[in-house]
Design a protein around this motif. Structure first.
Motif, PDB file in Angstrom:
ATOM      1  N   VAL A 180       0.711  -1.343  -0.094  1.00  0.00           N
ATOM      2  CA  VAL A 180      -0.056   0.158  -0.035  1.00  0.00           C
ATOM      3  C   VAL A 180       0.672   1.351   0.042  1.00  0.00           C
ATOM      4  N   TRP A 181       0.610   2.327  -0.840  1.00  0.00           N
ATOM      5  CA  TRP A 181       1.298   3.439  -1.022  1.00  0.00           C
ATOM      6  C   TRP A 181       0.425   4.615  -0.823  1.00  0.00           C
ATOM      7  N   VAL A 182       0.444   5.378   0.158  1.00  0.00           N
ATOM      8  CA  VAL A 182      -0.391   6.727   0.026  1.00  0.00           C
ATOM      9  C   VAL A 182       0.309   7.666  -0.526  1.00  0.00           C
ATOM     10  N   VAL A 183      -0.293   8.601  -1.420  1.00  0.00           N
ATOM     11  CA  VAL A 183       0.167   9.714  -1.960  1.00  0.00           C
ATOM     12  C   VAL A 183      -0.610  11.091  -1.550  1.00  0.00           C
ATOM     13  N   TYR A 209       4.045   5.991   3.077  1.00  0.00           N
ATOM     14  CA  TYR A 209       3.266   7.214   2.906  1.00  0.00           C
ATOM     15  C   TYR A 209       4.338   8.518   2.414  1.00  0.00           C
ATOM     16  N   LEU A 210       3.876   8.856   1.031  1.00  0.00           N
ATOM     17  CA  LEU A 210       4.730  10.086   0.198  1.00  0.00           C
ATOM     18  C   LEU A 210       4.110  11.321   0.379  1.00  0.00           C
ATOM     19  N   VAL A 211       4.603  12.182   0.964  1.00  0.00           N
ATOM     20  CA  VAL A 211       3.973  13.303   0.980  1.00  0.00           C
ATOM     21  C   VAL A 211       4.750  14.357  -0.233  1.00  0.00           C
ATOM     22  N   PHE A 212       3.936  14.838  -1.196  1.00  0.00           N
ATOM     23  CA  PHE A 212       4.758  15.831  -2.171  1.00  0.00           C
ATOM     24  C   PHE A 212       4.575  17.011  -1.471  1.00  0.00           C
ATOM     25  N   ASN A 213       5.812  17.619  -0.960  1.00  0.00           N
ATOM     26  CA  ASN A 213       5.542  18.976  -0.440  1.00  0.00           C
ATOM     27  C   ASN A 213       5.983  19.911  -1.331  1.00  0.00           C
ATOM     28  N   ASN A 214       5.225  20.895  -1.597  1.00  0.00           N
ATOM     29  CA  ASN A 214       5.579  21.877  -2.582  1.00  0.00           C
ATOM     30  C   ASN A 214       5.215  23.316  -1.695  1.00  0.00           C
ATOM     31  N   GLY A 233       7.852  13.044  16.424  1.00  0.00           N
ATOM     32  CA  GLY A 233       6.945  13.286  17.607  1.00  0.00           C
ATOM     33  C   GLY A 233       5.690  12.439  17.589  1.00  0.00           C
ATOM     34  N   ALA A 234       5.149  11.965  16.452  1.00  0.00           N
ATOM     35  CA  ALA A 234       4.028  11.236  16.318  1.00  0.00           C
ATOM     36  C   ALA A 234       4.454   9.508  16.393  1.00  0.00           C
ATOM     37  N   LYS A 235       5.770   9.365  16.678  1.00  0.00           N
ATOM     38  CA  LYS A 235       6.037   8.109  16.771  1.00  0.00           C
ATOM     39  C   LYS A 235       6.307   7.316  15.450  1.00  0.00           C
ATOM     40  N   ALA A 236       6.907   8.190  14.261  1.00  0.00           N
ATOM     41  CA  ALA A 236       7.071   7.531  13.120  1.00  0.00           C
ATOM     42  C   ALA A 236       8.236   6.492  13.217  1.00  0.00           C
ATOM     43  N   SER A 237       8.149   5.409  12.711  1.00  0.00           N
ATOM     44  CA  SER A 237       9.494   4.451  12.739  1.00  0.00           C
ATOM     45  C   SER A 237      10.376   4.680  11.564  1.00  0.00           C
ATOM     46  N   PHE A 238       9.543   5.364  10.514  1.00  0.00           N
ATOM     47  CA  PHE A 238      10.663   5.561   9.331  1.00  0.00           C
ATOM     48  C   PHE A 238      10.393   6.882   8.769  1.00  0.00           C
ATOM     49  N   GLY A 259       6.823  -1.261   8.255  1.00  0.00           N
ATOM     50  CA  GLY A 259       6.336  -0.308   9.160  1.00  0.00           C
ATOM     51  C   GLY A 259       5.632   1.034   8.244  1.00  0.00           C
ATOM     52  N   THR A 260       5.376   2.019   8.952  1.00  0.00           N
ATOM     53  CA  THR A 260       4.806   2.962   8.217  1.00  0.00           C
ATOM     54  C   THR A 260       6.086   3.800   7.610  1.00  0.00           C
ATOM     55  N   SER A 261       6.350   3.787   6.630  1.00  0.00           N
ATOM     56  CA  SER A 261       7.548   4.637   6.014  1.00  0.00           C
ATOM     57  C   SER A 261       7.227   6.087   5.342  1.00  0.00           C
ATOM     58  N   PHE A 262       7.584   7.147   6.118  1.00  0.00           N
ATOM     59  CA  PHE A 262       7.232   8.426   5.789  1.00  0.00           C
ATOM     60  C   PHE A 262       8.288   8.979   4.841  1.00  0.00           C
ATOM     61  N   VAL A 263       7.938   9.480   3.541  1.00  0.00           N
ATOM     62  CA  VAL A 263       8.871   9.971   2.653  1.00  0.00           C
ATOM     63  C   VAL A 263       8.342  11.287   2.512  1.00  0.00           C
ATOM     64  N   GLU A 264       8.970  12.220   2.986  1.00  0.00           N
ATOM     65  CA  GLU A 264       8.789  13.722   2.265  1.00  0.00           C
ATOM     66  C   GLU A 264       9.468  13.901   1.105  1.00  0.00           C
ATOM     67  N   VAL A 265       8.695  14.484  -0.043  1.00  0.00           N
ATOM     68  CA  VAL A 265       9.350  14.659  -1.102  1.00  0.00           C
ATOM     69  C   VAL A 265       9.294  16.082  -1.563  1.00  0.00           C
ATOM     70  N   TYR A 266      10.520  16.945  -1.398  1.00  0.00           N
ATOM     71  CA  TYR A 266      10.186  18.347  -1.951  1.00  0.00           C
ATOM     72  C   TYR A 266       9.808  18.579  -3.358  1.00  0.00           C
ATOM     73  N   GLN A 267       8.882  19.182  -3.692  1.00  0.00           N
ATOM     74  CA  GLN A 267       8.459  19.095  -5.051  1.00  0.00           C
ATOM     75  C   GLN A 267       8.225  20.455  -5.462  1.00  0.00           C
ATOM     76  N   ASN A 268       8.793  20.812  -6.725  1.00  0.00           N
ATOM     77  CA  ASN A 268       8.748  21.893  -7.142  1.00  0.00           C
ATOM     78  C   ASN A 268       7.241  22.268  -7.738  1.00  0.00           C
ATOM     79  N   CYS A 269       6.643  23.243  -7.344  1.00  0.00           N
ATOM     80  CA  CYS A 269       5.490  23.983  -8.274  1.00  0.00           C
ATOM     81  C   CYS A 269       5.999  24.942  -8.846  1.00  0.00           C
ATOM     82  N   PRO A 270       6.044  24.766 -10.289  1.00  0.00           N
ATOM     83  CA  PRO A 270       6.636  26.147 -10.967  1.00  0.00           C
ATOM     84  C   PRO A 270       5.505  27.056 -11.032  1.00  0.00           C
ATOM     85  N   VAL A 271       4.477  26.803 -10.851  1.00  0.00           N
ATOM     86  CA  VAL A 271       3.149  27.630 -11.262  1.00  0.00           C
ATOM     87  C   VAL A 271       2.843  28.531  -9.959  1.00  0.00           C
TER      88      VAL A 271
END
Ligand SMILES: Cc1ncc(C[n+]2csc(CCOP(=O)(O)OP(=O)(O)O)c2C)c(N)n1
Ligand code: SF4
Ligand SMILES: [Mg+2]
Lengths: 624, 346
Positions: free
Chosen positions: B96-99, B125-130, B170-175, B199-211
């Motif tokens: 399972v992959w969350v986007v 868990y992928l967070v596209f952070n723009n 702080g929320a007890k993420a394991s990854f 485990g829940t793998s939290f991946v923050e991706v710095y993502q450019n929003c050119p607009v």
């Protein structure tokens, strides 16, 4: 039938009665709910028909002795069929002054009061807001009743002096004294309660013994003291033959879900967040781990329903349970399930609203919310349970419709039937309707193309489990293109899909029972049309009116969306239609709008069920 | 809907993971790179295609689901984590992959986010952070910097942003990890690590929003600044950065310090050696964000900040069911229907 193992006391007169209503009333800490339940179980097992009504405050322990802290449990049991907990009671147990204050108004004139005089000292009288120096047990104000006052607290203490228990535990046993006394009064065996105590305190024999001793002391007190000169005898009821159990609505709901899971062959998943009066369903289902039931206590109601949507997506029978405020939080996700067209059962155990409202009191005011409480055109089935045991049927039916018609379904029960109980001639497994589930396992379109939104003759799309090779596809909340399920913003496609989704729900009417009179004839001067928990009160009132010569009938709606196909025809056969509801007239609006009939509403929004008397008065008025 | 044929996993290529839907992000959007890296990595994960499930919320980022030829659900704003919990709890075999976006995950979905980290389902868990709400055309988000001028903050936002990795810890993420759209190789490495981790793998991706928020992360990818502003973590390796890899980070008590170890003739082994399992140090690293230590500004960390496996929810749930079943056995439906107190009327 079991036989009573205690001979009827020689000293007291025995009055035979068709039915009796007892109200146990005391402080929240006095154990009145447990006492009432034990009394009920015994009456049920000895063959009485019955109906119960637990009526407790939302505070767990309001300040001791106050009006706010009064907790009541009412049971109506009889040798005839019983459909309501009774309007007025024959016997009131008042453990303190506040209990008497709150519950005296609904004691029959001439009724019996059993009062714990220890709860009527200066302090308690003050807390119950009696004026200074007024004690209702002393001032003659209760002369129209039969009052038995005794210091139950002291009597319990005396009987437990050598028990080695602390004051607190001794104090807590006093409800057993009351129970013993009532068993004597109604000549009922104590065996079941003794068994219950022995099992409950298996690890604490001291406490078990103390409770049993006190129970016996209560019985002996009735038997030995001269003050009790009357006993009551309510014979077993002539119910249809079969095996019975006693059941509350919430318990029946939980079991209904397990039954539906078994019969459909689907794993059961519940995503829920605790809220009164729905929590007991979560409690009950959580016990069935051995059967593979998955219960997920989510972080809030939104996560409760969303986790259930996730579980439904993977092919589980997915449920979420809640009450009014939680229902409000779930609305967006119900919309998602509607457009995804996946099965889901949403149980709303209604309580008084709006907002936190009356958490422990009952109401039927979420009907229009169930019908329309979503944005966009989003019709979904709505089913309502009529009585505690009917929660099983309604819930089973909700599951069947959800999986066979690929739709979220709302099941409405309410606090009154959720906590109330009645004897239930439960079905065996083989008597339950089959529930047919089929998962798609290969492409369903021409040339091996998968069409996730291609519909069958019921207008139902296939259920496809992730993990099925070759059927990978995407679904979502954006409008779907007909058949392919791809995202589509096309104007006419949207309109088509809105109509298709609505038509799919309308079609369910072909697969549900027709409406017919529950009591009375198919044609009469007056029809009382009900839905949900008003069933018992309406049935009793209509029966009594018919017995008195009234030309009246009762139709009860179990399916509210879609309505039974013949409902319009049924309504036309009556001159007048009365719709009693514990809201300001919600079914009334639906019926008037759909069938253009001048139905008349009878509304009660007091957090309490209708009494038979209230309904009869209105029926008689309309029959004039 | 595409014609789908069953292929053995071994022969899969990135093409097998692209759906027949046209990708509709703006030209130059960082989301393209993320899609590409995911499609590049997936064929080699050894997981049959039908086992992959993408669950997304709402936002530009969440459209991702439609472009992957796997199972997927584009759901509602903020709730992907909750839906994914139900998917994984009910079928632990699925990958399972969350986007999600920064608004989706951390604003409207903030409650689900923290509880997902705590509950620790075995999912990614992928967070596209723009640092912006893009789909709604440019309002500040909970990760936008204070003072950010947007359409809803024409005079500058007065809000303090979240530091996502600190929040997750702080929320007890394991990854807990971070990567960026402009570093494909790095992203591929992090994605593989996330997948491997139980485990829940939290991946923050710095993502450019050119607009709506162009070049928000430029400093971490631009040649001129990257070496000074970013630090790439590797387990068991010293914390080194700088134009000539001359700077190292050390701990002075509990205070991080930057030293020019080459000038001081120090061995890199004397520096802070990254230990993914050390939560105390991970907490400090996560604060290389906006915290100044003794007035000094620290480079932004990328890579796996923290990874320490602990029991996962789906397995605990399954094990509990097995244990109770072994002890009590399955109760027949008839006995559930009857309960243990019945009476008969003849
Ligand atoms: C309940 C609800 N509230 C608001 C919206 C409007 N909305 C859609 S996406 C979005 C923010 C998206 O921001 P982010 O999660 O950062 O995703 P991005 O578009 O930047 O990838 C908002 C506010 C919505 N769709 N649903
Ligand atoms: S608005 Fe920004 S985030 Fe959205 S697609 Fe365009 S570039 Fe990407
Ligand atoms: Mg964003």
């Amino acid at each position: 039938m079991e036989t009573l193992n205690n001979e009827v006391s020689q000293k007291a007169n025995v009055i035979e009665s068709e039915s009796m209503v007892v109200r146990f009333s005391g402080d929240s800490g006095d154990g009145m709910q447990l006492t009432g339940m034990q009394f009920t179980d015994t009456a049920a097992m000895l063959g009485n028909d019955l109906s119960t009504f637990p009526d407790y405050p939302s505070e767990i322990r309001a300040p001791i002795g106050t009006i706010a802290g009064v907790s009541g449990f009412q049971v109506n049991f009889g040798s005839k069929e019983i459909f309501t907990p009774g309007d007025l009671y024959d016997v009131l147990v008042a453990m303190n002054a506040a209990a008497l204050k709150v519950d005296l108004p609904r004691l029959k004139k001439g009724g019996v009061i059993i009062a714990n005089s220890a709860g009527f000292d200066k302090k308690n009288l003050g807390l119950a807001n009696y004026p200074p120096d007024v004690n209702p047990l002393e001032d003659g104000s209760l002369d129209n009743y039969i009052v038995h006052k005794m210091d139950i607290t002291k009597l319990t203490k005396n009987c437990l002096t050598d028990s080695g228990l602390g004051t607190k535990e001794v104090e807590r046993s006093k409800n057993m004294f009351v129970l013993g006394l009532l068993f004597w009064m109604f000549d009922k065996s104590m065996d079941s309660t003794i068994k219950f105590i022995t099992e409950k305190f298996a690890k604490k024999p001291d406490i078990a013994n103390a409770n049993i001793k006190t129970l016996n002391a209560g019985w002996d007190y009735g038997d030995n003291t001269e003050i009790f000169n009357t006993r009551f005898k309510v014979k077993a009821a002539k119910l249809p033959t079969g095996i019975y159990r006693n059941i509350t609505g919430n318990h029946a709901t939980a079991i209904g879900l397990i039954a539906a899971a078994e019969k459909s062959g689907l794993p059961l998943f519940l995503g829920s967040y605790p809220i009164t009066p729905a929590t007991d369903i979560l409690h009950e289902l959580s016990k069935y781990k051995a059967n593979g039931v998955k219960t997920f206590q989510a972080e809030d109601e939104i996560a409760g329903i969303c986790s259930a949507i996730g579980a439904s997506y993977t092919g589980n029978l997915a449920i979420t349970t809640t009450s009014g405020p939680g229902m409000a939080l779930k609305t967006e996700a119900i919309g998602l399930a509607t457009i995804l067209e996946i099965p889901l059962v949403i149980v709303n155990v209604q309580r008084g609203g709006p907002s936190t409202g009356l958490p422990t009191k009952t109401e039927q005011a979420d009907l229009l919310m169930a019908m329309y409480g979503r944005h966009g055109e989003s019709s979904i089935p709505v089913i309502a349970a009529a009585s505690p045991s009917d929660c099983f049927n309604a819930d089973y039916e909700a599951c069947r419709i959800a999986v066979e018609h690929m739709t979220p379904v709302i099941l409405l029960t309410d606090g009154y039937i959720a906590n109330g109980s009645e004897p239930w001639r439960f079905p065996t497994e083989d008597k339950l309707k089959p529930i047919t589930v089929k998962f798609l396992d290969k492409p369903n379109g021409a040339e091996g193309v998968l069409l996730p939104y291609k519909r069958d003759e019921k207008l139902v799309r296939p259920w496809i489990k992730p993990g099925t090779a070759g059927l990978e596809h995407r679904i979502g909340g954006l409008e779907k293109q007909d058949e392919t399920g791809n995202v589509s913003y096309d104007a006419l496609n949207h309109e088509k899909m809105v109509h298709l989704r609505a038509a799919k729900i309308e079609k369910i009417a072909d697969y549900i029972p027709l409406a017919k009179a529950d009591t009375g004839k198919d044609k009469a001067k007056l029809l009382v049309l009900g839905w949900g928990s008003t069933y018992g009160a309406i049935k009793t009132a209509v029966r009594e009116c018919i017995a008195e010569g009234g030309d009246v009938a009762h139709v009860h709606l179990h399916n509210i969306n879609p309505f039974p196909k013949n409902l319009g025809e049924v309504l036309k056969a009556y001159d007048k239609i009365l719709i009693p509801e514990m809201n300001s007239g919600q079914l009334l609006q639906l019926i008037r709008a759909k069938y253009l009939v001048p139905a008349i509403g009878l509304s009660k929004v007091q957090g309490l069920p209708f009494t038979t008397t209230e309904l009869k008065a209105k029926i008689v008025e309309l029959l004039k | 809907m595409s014609t789908t044929t069953i292929e053995p996993t071994s022969k899969m290529t990135s093409k097998d993971f692209s759906s027949d839907q046209d990708v509709k992000w703006c030209p130059g959007c960082g989301d393209y790179s993320i899609l590409k890296q995911v499609q590049t990595v997936f064929p080699d994960l050894g997981i049959p295609r039908e086992q992959f499930v993408f669950i997304s919320g709402i936002g530009c980022s969440s459209r991702f689901t439609y472009y992957m030829d796997t199972y997927g659900m584009h759901s509602i704003h903020g709730r992907a984590a909750a839906i994914a919990s139900g998917v994984k709890a009910s079928n632990p075999d699925l990958s399972v992959w969350v986007v999600s976006g920064d608004g989706d995950a951390l604003s409207i979905g903030g409650n689900h986010f923290i509880h997902l980290m705590r509950k620790n389902f075995n999912l990614n868990y992928l967070v596209f952070n723009n640092q912006i709400y893009s789909l709604t055309k440019g309002q500040y988000s909970p990760t936008s910097e204070k003072g950010k001028v947007t359409k809803s903050s024409p005079y500058g936002s007065v809000e303090e942003p979240f530091n996502p990795s600190e929040l997750a810890l702080g929320a007890k993420a394991s990854f807990v990890s971070r990567t960026l759209d402009r570093d494909p190789k790095h992203m591929q490495m992090v994605l593989k690590r996330a997948n491997e981790f139980k485990g829940t793998s939290f991946v923050e991706v710095y993502q450019n929003c050119p607009v709506f928020n162009d070049e928000a992360f430029f400093a971490y990818s631009d040649k001129e600044t990257k070496k000074e502003e970013a630090i790439f973590l590797e387990h068991g390796k010293p914390l080194i950065f700088g134009h000539n890899d001359e700077k190292g980070i050390m701990l002075d008590g509990i205070t991080p310090k930057i030293v020019n170890f080459k000038e001081k003739n120090m061995s890199p082994t004397e520096l802070w050696i990254h230990d993914e399992k050390d939560k105390t140090k991970a907490n400090l690293i996560s604060r290389f964000f906006d915290t100044l230590f003794e007035g000094e500004h620290f480079p932004r960390p990328f890579g796996v900040i923290y990874a320490d496996e602990r029991p996962v929810y789906d397995e605990e749930m399954t094990n509990q069911i097995k244990a109770v079943n072994a002890k009590k056995g399955k109760q027949s439906l008839n006995s559930i229907l009857s309960g243990d107190k019945t009476w008969s009327i003849n």
